[in-house]
Design an enzyme around this catalytic site. Structure first.
Site, PDB file in Angstrom:
ATOM      1  N   ASN A   1       0.869  -1.170   0.000  1.00  0.00           N
ATOM      2  CA  ASN A   1       0.000   0.000   0.000  1.00  0.00           C
ATOM      3  C   ASN A   1       0.905   1.219   0.000  1.00  0.00           C
ATOM      4  OD1 ASN A   1      -1.828   2.020   0.459  1.00  0.00           O
ATOM      5  ND2 ASN A   1      -2.279   1.427   2.581  1.00  0.00           N
TER       6      ASN A   1
ATOM      7  N   LYS B   1       0.139   4.284  -0.300  1.00  0.00           N
ATOM      8  CA  LYS B   1      -0.455   5.492   0.288  1.00  0.00           C
ATOM      9  C   LYS B   1      -0.176   6.689  -0.631  1.00  0.00           C
ATOM     10  CE  LYS B   1       0.036   3.201   4.674  1.00  0.00           C
ATOM     11  NZ  LYS B   1       0.169   3.264   6.117  1.00  0.00           N
TER      12      LYS B   1
ATOM     13  N   HIS C   1      -9.435   1.431   4.566  1.00  0.00           N
ATOM     14  CA  HIS C   1      -8.162   1.561   5.281  1.00  0.00           C
ATOM     15  C   HIS C   1      -8.339   2.500   6.482  1.00  0.00           C
ATOM     16  CE1 HIS C   1      -4.045   2.621   6.225  1.00  0.00           C
ATOM     17  NE2 HIS C   1      -3.726   1.473   5.651  1.00  0.00           N
TER      18      HIS C   1
ATOM     19  N   GLU D   1      -6.608   4.792   7.631  1.00  0.00           N
ATOM     20  CA  GLU D   1      -6.337   6.222   7.385  1.00  0.00           C
ATOM     21  C   GLU D   1      -7.539   6.889   6.722  1.00  0.00           C
ATOM     22  OE1 GLU D   1      -2.599   5.588   5.394  1.00  0.00           O
ATOM     23  OE2 GLU D   1      -1.773   4.918   7.307  1.00  0.00           O
TER      24      GLU D   1
ATOM     25  N   GLU E   1      -5.654  -4.958  10.163  1.00  0.00           N
ATOM     26  CA  GLU E   1      -4.577  -4.009  10.430  1.00  0.00           C
ATOM     27  C   GLU E   1      -4.853  -3.295  11.751  1.00  0.00           C
ATOM     28  OE1 GLU E   1      -2.412  -2.699   6.613  1.00  0.00           O
ATOM     29  OE2 GLU E   1      -4.224  -1.492   6.791  1.00  0.00           O
TER      30      GLU E   1
ATOM     31  N   GLY F   1       2.438   1.962  10.673  1.00  0.00           N
ATOM     32  CA  GLY F   1       3.414   3.041  10.561  1.00  0.00           C
ATOM     33  C   GLY F   1       4.129   3.376  11.857  1.00  0.00           C
TER      34      GLY F   1
ATOM     35  N   SER G   1       3.258  -2.393  10.195  1.00  0.00           N
ATOM     36  CA  SER G   1       4.702  -2.505  10.441  1.00  0.00           C
ATOM     37  C   SER G   1       5.294  -3.843  10.019  1.00  0.00           C
ATOM     38  CB  SER G   1       5.038  -2.195  11.909  1.00  0.00           C
ATOM     39  OG  SER G   1       4.715  -0.851  12.208  1.00  0.00           O
TER      40      SER G   1
ATOM     41  N   GLY H   1       2.878  -1.177   4.179  1.00  0.00           N
ATOM     42  CA  GLY H   1       3.024   0.230   3.829  1.00  0.00           C
ATOM     43  C   GLY H   1       4.486   0.576   3.625  1.00  0.00           C
ATOM     44  N   GLY H   2       5.126   1.045   4.682  1.00  0.00           N
ATOM     45  CA  GLY H   2       6.497   1.550   4.606  1.00  0.00           C
ATOM     46  C   GLY H   2       7.462   0.639   3.863  1.00  0.00           C
TER      47      GLY H   2
HETATM   48  P1  PGA Z   1       2.876   0.065   7.507  1.00  0.00           P
HETATM   49  O1  PGA Z   1       1.439   0.359   6.852  1.00  0.00           O
HETATM   50  O2  PGA Z   1       3.372  -1.225   6.928  1.00  0.00           O
HETATM   51  O3  PGA Z   1       3.704   1.245   7.135  1.00  0.00           O
HETATM   52  O4  PGA Z   1       2.634  -0.034   8.995  1.00  0.00           O
HETATM   53  C1  PGA Z   1       0.528  -0.675   6.624  1.00  0.00           C
HETATM   54  C2  PGA Z   1      -0.768  -0.133   6.055  1.00  0.00           C
HETATM   55  O5  PGA Z   1      -1.202   0.943   6.452  1.00  0.00           O
HETATM   56  O6  PGA Z   1      -1.375  -0.779   5.180  1.00  0.00           O
END
Ligand code: PGA
Length: 254
Positions: A11, A13, A97, A99, A171, A177, A217, A238-239
């Site tokens: 993802n 973002k 999601h 966010e 999640e 994050g 994470s 994500g990251g």
């Molecule tokens: P992250 O994000 O791996 O940076 O924690 C995961 C996500 O929001 O899908």
């Protein structure tokens, strides 16, 4: 025993515009795996650049959008519809999601509407759910997951799509994050609970075919342990999906 069909989903973002997207996908090397798929949910503006690179290089990577609206068209400034996505060749979408829920007022109602409409348009949906830290600390994790799924599990078109066009990403918001990953025990408990909810409504073949991804994470140092859990069918990342080295390392673990 369930046979897992693993999905490694990134993802991005609000990262990687069209130029960075093309650079990433021109450089990536992906060996196909018999029982695993790779997918990237990229910003709307980068979708076409991503598709172009994937097609040119015959990469085994699916490309998806990070959201999709619940109407075909109309006065919804800033939104993107399923027919528009399909017009450019996109049939995968992430919905719900945290966010989106946290910063853009998405609710279980709008998530349901988006999901139902996307499915009606033949799209495949990865539905995101998960509890906040306060909810976990108040021992409400299972209650929250159930609240997030109850309307979906009451909707016939969603029910029939599980295992084919509808899958879930668990999640925990406190892990997104933050660098704080759920332990395999915490993640497996939530995943088993979610699969149990599905099992109350669906035949076992459909329950087994529904992927439940873990997100929050995920990194090359914790993914292998998480994947050993019987109910974890991959990761929503994500990251660690933004950089070629960590992303290809994750794929290498499958
Ligand atoms: P992250 O994000 O791996 O940076 O924690 C995961 C996500 O929001 O899908």
């Amino acid at each position: 025993m369930r046979t897992k069909s693993i999905l490694l989903a990134g993802n991005w973002k609000m990262n990687h515009g069209p130029a960075d997207t093309a650079k990433f996908l021109e450089a990536i090397e992906v060996k196909e795996k018999p029982n695993a798929k790779m997918r990237l949910y990229v910003p709307y503006l980068s979708l076409q650049a991503a598709l172009e690179s994937v097609e040119n290089r015959l990469l085994p990577i699916e490309i998806g959008a990070q959201n999709v609206h619940f109407e075909k068209s109309g006065a919804f400034t800033g939104e993107i519809s399923a027919p528009m996505l399909k017009e450019v060749g996109i049939t995968q979408a992430l919905i719900g999601h945290s966010e989106r829920r946290q910063y853009f007022n998405e609710t279980n109602d709008t998530v349901l509407k988006r999901t139902v409409f996307a499915l009606s348009q033949g799209m495949e949906v990865l539905l995101c759910i998960g509890e906040t830290l306060a909810e976990r600390q108040a021992n409400r994790t299972e209650a929250v997951l159930e609240e997030q799924l109850v309307q979906i599990l009451a909707q016939p078109d969603c029910l029939s799509a599980f295992g084919t066009k509808l899958h879930i990403a668990y999640e925990p918001v406190w892990a997104i994050g933050t660098g704080v990953v759920a332990t395999p025990e915490q993640a497996e408990a939530a995943h088993a609970f979610i699969r149990g909810l599905l099992a109350k409504k669906l035949p076992s073949d459909q329950v087994n075919a529904t992927r439940i991804l873990y997100g929050g994470s995920v990194s090359p140092s914790n993914f292998a342990e998480l994947l050993k859990c019987p109910n974890i069918d991959g990761g929503l990342v994500g990251g660690a999906s933004l950089k070629l080295d960590s992303w290809t390392q994750l794929w290498g673990l499958l």
